[in-house]
Design a protein around this motif. Sequence first.
Motif, mmCIF file in Angstrom:
data_model
loop_
_atom_site.group_PDB
_atom_site.id
_atom_site.type_symbol
_atom_site.label_atom_id
_atom_site.label_comp_id
_atom_site.label_asym_id
_atom_site.label_seq_id
_atom_site.Cartn_x
_atom_site.Cartn_y
_atom_site.Cartn_z
ATOM 1 N N LEU A 14 1.567 -2.549 -9.012
ATOM 2 C CA LEU A 14 0.610 -1.382 -8.846
ATOM 3 C C LEU A 14 -0.650 -2.098 -9.080
ATOM 4 C CD1 LEU A 14 2.786 1.052 -10.623
ATOM 5 C CD2 LEU A 14 1.853 1.177 -8.601
ATOM 6 N N GLY A 15 -1.262 -2.883 -10.228
ATOM 7 C CA GLY A 15 -2.599 -3.780 -10.180
ATOM 8 C C GLY A 15 -2.838 -3.586 -11.919
ATOM 9 N N LEU A 16 -1.563 -2.896 -12.718
ATOM 10 C CA LEU A 16 -1.690 -2.716 -13.843
ATOM 11 C C LEU A 16 -1.548 -3.757 -14.759
ATOM 12 C CD1 LEU A 16 0.371 0.222 -13.755
ATOM 13 C CD2 LEU A 16 -1.848 0.036 -13.635
ATOM 14 N N ALA A 47 0.576 -0.982 0.363
ATOM 15 C CA ALA A 47 -0.097 0.005 0.423
ATOM 16 C C ALA A 47 0.504 1.529 0.370
ATOM 17 C CB ALA A 47 -0.874 0.224 1.805
ATOM 18 N N GLY A 48 1.683 1.315 0.825
ATOM 19 C CA GLY A 48 2.861 2.291 0.472
ATOM 20 C C GLY A 48 3.808 2.114 -0.633
ATOM 21 N N LEU A 49 3.888 1.523 -1.282
ATOM 22 C CA LEU A 49 5.495 1.792 -2.852
ATOM 23 C C LEU A 49 4.158 2.415 -3.331
ATOM 24 C CD1 LEU A 49 7.415 0.725 -2.774
ATOM 25 C CD2 LEU A 49 7.263 -1.020 -4.130
ATOM 26 N N ASN A 50 2.682 1.503 -3.667
ATOM 27 C CA ASN A 50 1.583 2.270 -4.472
ATOM 28 C C ASN A 50 1.375 3.994 -3.963
ATOM 29 O OD1 ASN A 50 -0.470 0.173 -6.081
ATOM 30 N ND2 ASN A 50 0.157 -0.709 -4.440
ATOM 31 N N GLN A 51 1.621 4.665 -3.319
ATOM 32 C CA GLN A 51 1.546 5.797 -2.694
ATOM 33 C C GLN A 51 2.930 6.699 -3.899
ATOM 34 O OE1 GLN A 51 0.797 7.564 0.866
ATOM 35 N NE2 GLN A 51 0.460 5.104 1.219
ATOM 36 N N ILE A 52 3.920 5.767 -3.638
ATOM 37 C CA ILE A 52 5.295 6.238 -4.284
ATOM 38 C C ILE A 52 5.153 6.046 -6.191
ATOM 39 C CG2 ILE A 52 7.669 5.740 -4.454
ATOM 40 C CD1 ILE A 52 7.778 5.548 -1.248
ATOM 41 N N LEU A 54 2.301 5.253 -8.121
ATOM 42 C CA LEU A 54 1.605 5.691 -8.688
ATOM 43 C C LEU A 54 2.003 7.109 -9.500
ATOM 44 C CD1 LEU A 54 -1.700 4.679 -7.166
ATOM 45 C CD2 LEU A 54 -0.542 3.984 -9.979
ATOM 46 N N PRO A 55 2.263 7.835 -8.811
ATOM 47 C CA PRO A 55 2.895 9.511 -9.722
ATOM 48 C C PRO A 55 4.377 9.340 -10.969
ATOM 49 C CG PRO A 55 2.570 9.753 -6.950
ATOM 50 C CD PRO A 55 3.018 7.695 -7.396
ATOM 51 N N LEU A 56 4.934 7.978 -10.372
ATOM 52 C CA LEU A 56 5.880 7.517 -11.382
ATOM 53 C C LEU A 56 5.290 6.414 -12.846
ATOM 54 C CD1 LEU A 56 8.705 7.965 -8.664
ATOM 55 C CD2 LEU A 56 7.966 9.525 -9.834
ATOM 56 N N ALA A 57 4.333 5.980 -12.519
ATOM 57 C CA ALA A 57 4.078 5.008 -13.324
ATOM 58 C C ALA A 57 3.863 4.952 -14.943
ATOM 59 C CB ALA A 57 2.434 4.869 -13.680
ATOM 60 N N LEU A 68 14.242 1.959 -10.740
ATOM 61 C CA LEU A 68 13.755 2.794 -11.445
ATOM 62 C C LEU A 68 13.271 4.247 -11.015
ATOM 63 C CD1 LEU A 68 10.786 4.009 -13.396
ATOM 64 C CD2 LEU A 68 9.808 3.066 -10.716
ATOM 65 N N LEU A 69 14.119 4.479 -9.795
ATOM 66 C CA LEU A 69 14.184 5.759 -9.225
ATOM 67 C C LEU A 69 15.859 6.195 -9.721
ATOM 68 C CD1 LEU A 69 13.102 4.681 -5.542
ATOM 69 C CD2 LEU A 69 11.963 6.029 -7.088
ATOM 70 N N SER A 70 16.335 5.544 -9.731
ATOM 71 C CA SER A 70 17.351 6.073 -10.334
ATOM 72 C C SER A 70 17.753 6.787 -11.283
ATOM 73 C CB SER A 70 18.614 4.632 -9.849
ATOM 74 O OG SER A 70 18.830 4.775 -8.896
ATOM 75 N N ARG A 71 16.544 5.696 -12.247
ATOM 76 C CA ARG A 71 16.940 6.242 -13.696
ATOM 77 C C ARG A 71 15.800 8.041 -13.989
ATOM 78 N NH1 ARG A 71 16.270 2.456 -18.147
ATOM 79 N NH2 ARG A 71 17.199 0.454 -17.942
ATOM 80 N N ILE A 72 14.915 7.417 -13.196
ATOM 81 C CA ILE A 72 14.445 9.146 -13.404
ATOM 82 C C ILE A 72 15.077 9.848 -12.877
ATOM 83 C CG2 ILE A 72 12.321 9.931 -12.145
ATOM 84 C CD1 ILE A 72 11.325 7.558 -11.815
#
Length: 979
Positions: free
Chosen positions: A136-138, A108-113, A115-118, A156-160
Amino acid sequence: MNNLLQATSVLGSAAGTAGGWVPMGEHIIAQSGAYSSTSRLVGRSAELALVDVLFTKATTRGAALFLTGAAGVGKSALLDVAARRAAQRGFRVVRAAGAQFDQHVGFAGLNQILLPLAGEIASLPARQAHTLQVILGLSAGEPEELSAVAYAVRDLLSRIGTRSGPLALVIDDYAWLDGPSAAVLGTVARHAGTRCVALLAASRREAALLLGTGTQAPGTGPHIHEVLPLDAKSATALVTERFPTMASEVRQRLLTEACGNPLALVELPVSLSLAQRTQPRSLPVVLPLTERLRVIFSQKIMDLPDATRKLLLLAVLDDSGDLRRLPPTGDGPGTLTDFSPAERAGLVRVDARAGRLIFRHPVTRSAVIELSTSAERRWAHRALADVLPQGSVRRALHLARATVGPDDQVAALLHESAYTTLLRGDAVGAVSALLRASELSSSGTARGRRLAEAACLSANVTGDLRTVRALLDDAVAADPRGGASPAAAAAAAGELLNCDGDADGAHRLLVAAITDHAPERPGEDIMLREALHTLLTVCSFSGRPELWHSFDTVLARFGPHTPDPLLPILRGTLGDPAHAALPVLPRLDELISGLHRQTDPTRIVRTAACAGHVDRLPGCRSALLRVVEDGRGGGAVASAIPALLLLADDAYSRGRWDEVTELTDEALDWCAAHDYRLQAGPGRLLQGLLAAARGDDEAARNFADRLASWGNPRGLGALRVYSSRIKALSALGRGDFDAAYQHVTSISPANRPAPHGPHALSLIWDFTEAATRSGHHAEAATYLTAVRDAGIPSISPRLAMITEAATALADPHVIDRDLLDKAIATPGADRWPFDLARIRLAYGERLRRAQANTAARPHLEAALSTFERLGAAPWSARAAGELLASGQAAAPVRPVAGPDAPLTPQEWRTAQLAATGLTNKQIAAQLFLSHRTVAAHLRGTFHKLNITSRGGLRDALTGLDQLPVGSRNAPSSDRPQVT
């Protein structure tokens, strides 16, 4: 990460103090309970510096900072500011927060982070992208192992961060994240390879282990910083900003209860009524909690066993922390074991060896009270009273709190305990006890008497002047005959005197009440004492002999059995120190030597008031400081105000003039806040004297006029004396000796120190200088003879020094160098720097005019050094001019208009004084010249400066960079004879 740790070590001391203010632009959003949207973040400069280091580090590589701390300490507020700062620095900010109801929902917590980066997930390798899309359920499928999820998130975070700019993850309530999300983010935090990513998280202290920080190598992983409660200065600033009208006593109580917790600091006052915020006596024993605080601090208490909750309630109401004083709970004796559940819950700490219980947060005490019933609290108070000895103050207080309805026996115990409390220095506690005793009284007579006594202490000790009228009205309603008692008269007179300055009305009330009174009951002697002290205050501020005579008559009726042995000493040292101080000084010295043991603030202040006019204040300083600290902490404000002013008086005489300003400013602020208008008079006197001594004539005149305009219509002679003292010193500073003489003789007759005048001893030097420099030599000689005949030099070394010096200089034709040298050599003379410097200046002036230039210069140089240090500009200029005239070496002067020769020293000095508007006669008096010599100097000056009148002097003198050199002595006809 190492850079972040280095910054932490550098900022360690700052983190401990948590000092400083955040700039005005950095506000906290309303989400934080500690601050509103318009509040400044207070006392968190060290934490914000760590945040800045975090973001600086994250622009090139990964960095993490974990904030821990107790509930309400301000972690969320820090995250809000950090997120704003990150955005301002170009970071892409992603916020997340743990929640109790989501703790068991996987990722649930990871989803908050995520989703804005999907939209960025598709840039990952296919398997990693699928892993995150499943979370993410996608996409359909089962989630991968946590390690695979963690590496996918990290990549993912490093790439962004590398491609699109640095990324800031800001996570609140980390402890409430679901387990999988916490594990993944812990992996991200521990790996510095997560480039251009800053992870900032916050949670309570016990959540730190969730990061798994114990497994990484030293020097790696996130830095954990504990956010401590605010320091005292920052906590005070926060409360003052949010609640500016709160009474200082209430503010201090709040600061004590909140213990630096920002949420408690701003939430506790919300539950208080307006009366409770402004009137300390209205506060409950334990401050009530708002709903938000109740939720935060109460849940753990509700989960405790009944026996533990009972013991906690007893401990809160006992408030000593001593486990040995706790009674049985009713189910058996309380044991340390019964506290174990509270210890495990983190509510308390038990020190078995010392036998003490410590609440981990003061607000927990309020929560314990909030969760108890009134019946449970009464049971606890009764149980605590039963184990305390008969006659103890605490037993009476517990019995009063356990009692419902009138109970005369308990009321009498509480009444008696109020005066024990007062003598121990707790005036506020004494007033509270009297008020509760009045509530428990069944008869109107007893209720009225106790209300009147509470009013008396409120007016004259605690500083609750605004409540006095209501208390007296209630007292008269309960007992119409009690309005003429000494307690009621002292209360009413205190209000009349301080608010309205009505000395005559206060005098009539007090004399009638004291004359008609015959003490019968316990406590009434104390009220009689307060009435007599209030009467003495009336006489002192009135300054009228007829009122002093009536005081003597009233006091004489008690014979040797005076209600207070301090009264005759005050009468001698405050009422007429010039003529009646000497006989009482031995007893006063004994009292001063015992002040270190004195706890009653009124006794300390009254003893120091005796000491003030006879140069004994230094022995009272430490005791006065205790009274001031008590007032600052919510105690006896009406005693703390004169304590501040007495300390300021001592600082003035000892040359600590900056300290005078600080002390009088604080005292005048208290006077304004508590309506003590008359008490402000001595403060304005000191500020006026300081302005006069420093040459600020306009400010000095304003102070003097303000005192006179308020005091004269009310017949307050003391304020007229204050005004004249300021004007006299100002006139002496600018060399207007005729005006100075008029002012000093308006205070004291020309033939002797004024009787019934406490300031007579402060005028000896001013009177002598004004008289001799204005030509009243016979008056000066007569005055000084009276001073010596009265034995005034025997009162103190300072007065002996001044009297000897004044006597030596009173004769304009002879200088008694032996007597002057003796005065200057007085042991400890440098303790009174302004007085000593004025003596040395006068000595140097007279020597210089007798052509003893070499002998004059050391005195003039010493005087000039002292005046410059003090900032006494008029006297500095005078000493500098005398040094110049004595031939003191100086830089050469450029020629001026007219003849090539510059102005002579006397021409220069004469021209300066004439440019200020002084007449020839006034200039002659200041320079010890004849008026004909002054006229001659001015004629020479006009010729050299090419001007024809005084009107051009100021402009002609402007622009002269240097003083002329050379030695010019007064004509022989003006020179005194040196002996």
